[in-house]
Design an enzyme around this catalytic site. Structure first.
Site, mmCIF file in Angstrom:
data_model
loop_
_atom_site.group_PDB
_atom_site.id
_atom_site.type_symbol
_atom_site.label_atom_id
_atom_site.label_comp_id
_atom_site.label_asym_id
_atom_site.label_seq_id
_atom_site.Cartn_x
_atom_site.Cartn_y
_atom_site.Cartn_z
ATOM 1 N N SER A 70 39.833 40.089 33.796
ATOM 2 C CA SER A 70 39.316 41.386 34.228
ATOM 3 C C SER A 70 40.358 42.240 34.928
ATOM 4 O O SER A 70 41.398 42.550 34.357
ATOM 5 C CB SER A 70 38.104 41.141 35.128
ATOM 6 O OG SER A 70 37.498 42.349 35.444
ATOM 7 N N HIS A 71 40.110 42.575 36.187
ATOM 8 C CA HIS A 71 40.981 43.493 36.918
ATOM 9 C C HIS A 71 42.141 42.770 37.601
ATOM 10 O O HIS A 71 42.933 43.403 38.283
ATOM 11 C CB HIS A 71 40.147 44.223 37.974
ATOM 12 C CG HIS A 71 39.379 43.265 38.834
ATOM 13 N ND1 HIS A 71 38.236 42.653 38.394
ATOM 14 C CD2 HIS A 71 39.618 42.770 40.063
ATOM 15 C CE1 HIS A 71 37.794 41.834 39.324
ATOM 16 N NE2 HIS A 71 38.608 41.878 40.354
ATOM 17 N N ASP A 120 39.454 49.178 33.988
ATOM 18 C CA ASP A 120 40.202 47.988 34.398
ATOM 19 C C ASP A 120 40.753 47.218 33.203
ATOM 20 O O ASP A 120 40.683 47.682 32.055
ATOM 21 C CB ASP A 120 39.321 47.083 35.258
ATOM 22 C CG ASP A 120 38.239 46.395 34.449
ATOM 23 O OD1 ASP A 120 37.798 46.976 33.434
ATOM 24 O OD2 ASP A 120 37.837 45.275 34.811
ATOM 25 N N ASP A 171 39.895 44.709 31.289
ATOM 26 C CA ASP A 171 39.101 44.438 30.088
ATOM 27 C C ASP A 171 38.109 45.551 29.771
ATOM 28 O O ASP A 171 37.251 45.383 28.896
ATOM 29 C CB ASP A 171 38.378 43.091 30.207
ATOM 30 C CG ASP A 171 37.407 43.054 31.366
ATOM 31 O OD1 ASP A 171 37.633 43.759 32.364
ATOM 32 O OD2 ASP A 171 36.402 42.313 31.276
ATOM 33 N N ASP A 189 35.607 47.034 31.427
ATOM 34 C CA ASP A 189 34.199 47.134 31.828
ATOM 35 C C ASP A 189 33.998 47.905 33.129
ATOM 36 O O ASP A 189 32.901 48.349 33.426
ATOM 37 C CB ASP A 189 33.502 45.757 31.857
ATOM 38 C CG ASP A 189 34.209 44.752 32.739
ATOM 39 O OD1 ASP A 189 35.207 45.109 33.391
ATOM 40 O OD2 ASP A 189 33.758 43.589 32.761
ATOM 41 N N ARG A 190 35.076 48.069 33.926
ATOM 42 C CA ARG A 190 34.925 48.817 35.179
ATOM 43 C C ARG A 190 35.368 50.263 34.999
ATOM 44 O O ARG A 190 36.179 50.555 34.114
ATOM 45 C CB ARG A 190 35.779 48.194 36.277
ATOM 46 C CG ARG A 190 35.338 46.809 36.661
ATOM 47 C CD ARG A 190 36.157 46.294 37.812
ATOM 48 N NE ARG A 190 35.614 45.008 38.254
ATOM 49 C CZ ARG A 190 35.765 44.511 39.463
ATOM 50 N NH1 ARG A 190 36.453 45.167 40.368
ATOM 51 N NH2 ARG A 190 35.237 43.349 39.784
ATOM 52 N N LYS A 222 28.851 45.629 31.647
ATOM 53 C CA LYS A 222 29.136 46.957 32.161
ATOM 54 C C LYS A 222 30.159 47.604 31.241
ATOM 55 O O LYS A 222 30.855 46.915 30.511
ATOM 56 C CB LYS A 222 29.611 46.901 33.605
ATOM 57 C CG LYS A 222 30.783 45.983 33.883
ATOM 58 C CD LYS A 222 30.966 45.872 35.387
ATOM 59 C CE LYS A 222 32.146 45.008 35.760
ATOM 60 N NZ LYS A 222 31.843 43.576 35.749
HETATM 61 C C1 G16 Z 1 32.788 40.507 38.026
HETATM 62 C C2 G16 Z 1 31.402 40.644 37.519
HETATM 63 C C3 G16 Z 1 30.724 41.779 38.238
HETATM 64 C C4 G16 Z 1 30.768 41.566 39.731
HETATM 65 C C5 G16 Z 1 32.171 41.296 40.177
HETATM 66 C C6 G16 Z 1 32.142 40.826 41.588
HETATM 67 O O1 G16 Z 1 33.496 41.680 37.718
HETATM 68 O O2 G16 Z 1 31.418 40.902 36.130
HETATM 69 O O3 G16 Z 1 29.426 41.877 37.773
HETATM 70 O O4 G16 Z 1 30.303 42.672 40.428
HETATM 71 O O5 G16 Z 1 32.751 40.284 39.407
HETATM 72 O O6 G16 Z 1 33.393 40.442 41.988
HETATM 73 P P1 G16 Z 1 33.585 39.709 43.359
HETATM 74 O O7 G16 Z 1 32.828 38.415 43.298
HETATM 75 O O8 G16 Z 1 35.066 39.550 43.456
HETATM 76 O O9 G16 Z 1 33.041 40.623 44.412
HETATM 77 P P2 G16 Z 1 34.672 41.677 36.669
HETATM 78 O O10 G16 Z 1 35.031 43.115 36.476
HETATM 79 O O11 G16 Z 1 35.734 40.869 37.357
HETATM 80 O O12 G16 Z 1 34.148 41.017 35.450
#
Ligand code: G16
Length: 548
Positions: free
Chosen positions: A118-119, A282, A284, A286-287, A381
């Protein structure tokens, strides 16, 4: 040659014990994933646990980070050894998380394996990740990820087909053993989906006029999608998409679209008058982060604005069934939902918790404070969807972002909101701090805090309204008598030490002072939680790493 002669059974000397998926799949350092058999162990467990693998269709792709293509090669050969009938992947292995969700759904796949951290930064010194999505296109529920983890802890080997990986350079049809492999353009299906939801003529007219858009793909997966959408179909000038070529290490950047890591874009919008609208996605895809001229849109407010203006987009012109937000997300969307007379659900952090509500048709939109917004069009998302939705609203309303936000607060009130992240804290210190506050919760009710009284102090638990499953231990909440609140949570996506997140929120009704700086408006809460949780003292950090 019969396929069975090509399948190799590889023995594992010791099963791995550290493959428990976090908030969003298995996320570890690239180095750890380079440990022999590490990727294979997790994939073997997933292929054994996910229903319908034998004879089914599997979607595989990723955000283009270091290791993406190689992992697709390994997973393809393992999928063939497990009897997958068809594997669908993409040119260059480039597939955003939302586009993967759509492919899984539209091609009737039994699952998807998405390669992304992801990010988190990428490259040999960055992170890598594997996410498993189910047949509905959404992140696998905890029952599945728990089962995958259980298999990894006692795994004695895995099956893989010998042979060369298929070429991902061009779209085409291939065979791997008895498995059919389709390599397709990962952008096309997604773009078609967006055209069905938004009025491209209207948005195109906006972007071809004086309106200036800057989109930052952060050298991550959305570059090709954004270029096709904005500069191709919608006619925005060349150069609208910045950092649009996906790179294995994201150009050394941290592909997290927030004010800290997307600071160049933020400066363009917040410190000059050149652009009308800025957005970033981000690693991938989704953000999303949304910016107007001299105006940052808080993600919680973004969900509320989309909810209030949803019917301006053709895909949502019939209205919304309901809306959902994660617990730490501000209650801005709740206020809009009440005004619209639709239900609003509060779920734990993690997109997987929206899945049942979306599948059951109980919600249409959902979002999180962590820069995530989406709808029932897929089960993830969707960063570019959110950007298009905002452009649709601006095209129809014909006013700047700051006016949309200002009028929203004027109508519904303003939820002052901020998240303070303390990143890479020593794990003992973070857990010590967290457990101490958790232990104090029973005695906090009724006590004074930041000039208010604590009405409720609890550890958030959620009963899924669709399947009745209970998820507890989801964040420490201090709910104050004036509607303000402070939440503490430990991140589930970091890979170094622990990250403490402090979420702060305070509501001002219409007619009140709606124009304060959020850090000032929340100042008393910030001081009070630092005193109570001893944040500075226990983390040794004078200030948060990231303030949103
Ligand atoms: C992931 C989940 C999101 C969630 C986030 C929380 O984001 O897909 O639904 O809000 O983790 O991150 P943390 O536990 O660090 O607060 P992503 O964009 O990493 O897939």
């Amino acid at each position: 040659m019969p396929m069975s002669t090509l399948v190799r059974q590889v023995a594992l000397e010791h099963p791995f014990q550290d493959q428990k998926p976090g908030t969003s799949g298995l996320r570890k350092s690239t180095r750890q994933f380079a440990t022999p058999h590490y990727l294979e162990s997790f994939v073997e467990a997933a292929l054994r646990v996910v229903p319908g693998i034998e004879g089914g269709t599997l979607v595989v792709g990723g955000d283009g980070r270091h290791g993406n293509r190689e992992a697709i090669g390994v997973i393809s050969r393992m999928a063939a050894a497990h009897g997958v009938a068809r594997l669908i992947t993409t040119t260059g292995g480039i597939l955003s998380t939302p586009a993967a969700s759509h492919l899984i759904r539209s091609r009737g796949a039994v699952a998807g394996i998405i390669l992304s951290a992801s990010h988190n930064p990428g490259g040999p010194d960055g992170d890598f990740g594997v996410k498993v999505n189910g047949a509905n296109g959404g992140p696998a529920p905890e029952s599945v990820t728990d089962a995958i983890y259980a298999v990894t802890t006692s795994l004695d080997g895995y099956r893989i087909l010998d042979g060369d990986p298929i070429s991902l350079d061009h779209p085409g049809e291939h065979c791997l053993g008895e498995m059919a492999v389709t390599v397709l353009d990962g952008v096309e299906d997604y773009v078609t989906l967006m055209q069905g939801l938004f009025d491209f003529d209207r948005i195109g007219a906006l972007l071809r006029g004086n309106f200036r858009l800057a989109f930052d793909a952060m050298h991550a997966v959305t570059g090709p999608y954004a270029t096709r959408l904005f500069e191709g179909l919608l006619g925005a000038p060349a150069g609208t998409v910045r950092n649009g070529v996906p790179l294995e290490d994201f150009g050394g950047g941290h592909p997290d679209p927030n004010l800290t890591y997307a600071h160049e874009l933020a400066a363009l919008l917040l410190e000059s008058d050149v652009y009308d609208f800025g957005a970033a996605c981000d690693g991938d895809g989704d953000r999303n982060m949304i910016l107007g001229r001299r105006c940052f849109v808080n993600p919680s407010d973004s969900l509320a604005v989309l909810t209030a203006n949803a019917t301006l987009a053709p895909g949502y012109s019939g209205g919304l069934a309901g809306v959902a937000r994660s617990m730490p997300t501000s209650a801005a969307a709740d206020v809009v939902a009440r005004a619209l007379g639709i239900p609003c659900f509060e779920t734990p952090t993690g997109w997987k918790f929206f899945g049942n509500l979306l599948d059951a048709g109980r919600i249409t939109l959902c979002g999180e404070e962590s820069f995530g917004t989406g709808s029932n069009h897929i089960r993830e998302k969707d960063g570019l969807w959110a950007v298009l939705f905002w452009l649709q609203i601006l095209a129809v309303r014909g006013c700047p972002v700051s006016t949309v936000i200002g009028e929203h607060w004027h109508t519904y009130g303003r939820h002052y909101y901020s998240r303070h992240d303390y990143e890479a804290i020593a794990s003992d210190a973070a857990h010590g701090l967290y457990d101490r506050v958790k232990g104090m919760l029973p005695s906090l009710g009724g006590s004074r805090f930041a000039g208010r009284t604590i009405a409720t102090a609890d550890d958030f638990a959620y009963t899924d309204p669709v399947d009745g499953s209970l998820t507890s231990g989801q964040g420490l909440r201090l709910l104050l008598d004036d509607g303000s609140r402070v939440v503490l949570r430990l991140s589930g996506t970091g890979t170094q030490g622990a990250t403490l997140r402090v979420y702060l929120e305070s509501f001002v009704a219409p007619g009140g002072d709606l124009a304060q700086d959020p850090q000032q408006a929340l100042g008393a809460l910030i001081t009070a939680i630092d005193d109570l949780a001893e944040i500075r003292q226990r983390t040794g950090m004078e200030r948060p790493t990231v303030i949103t």
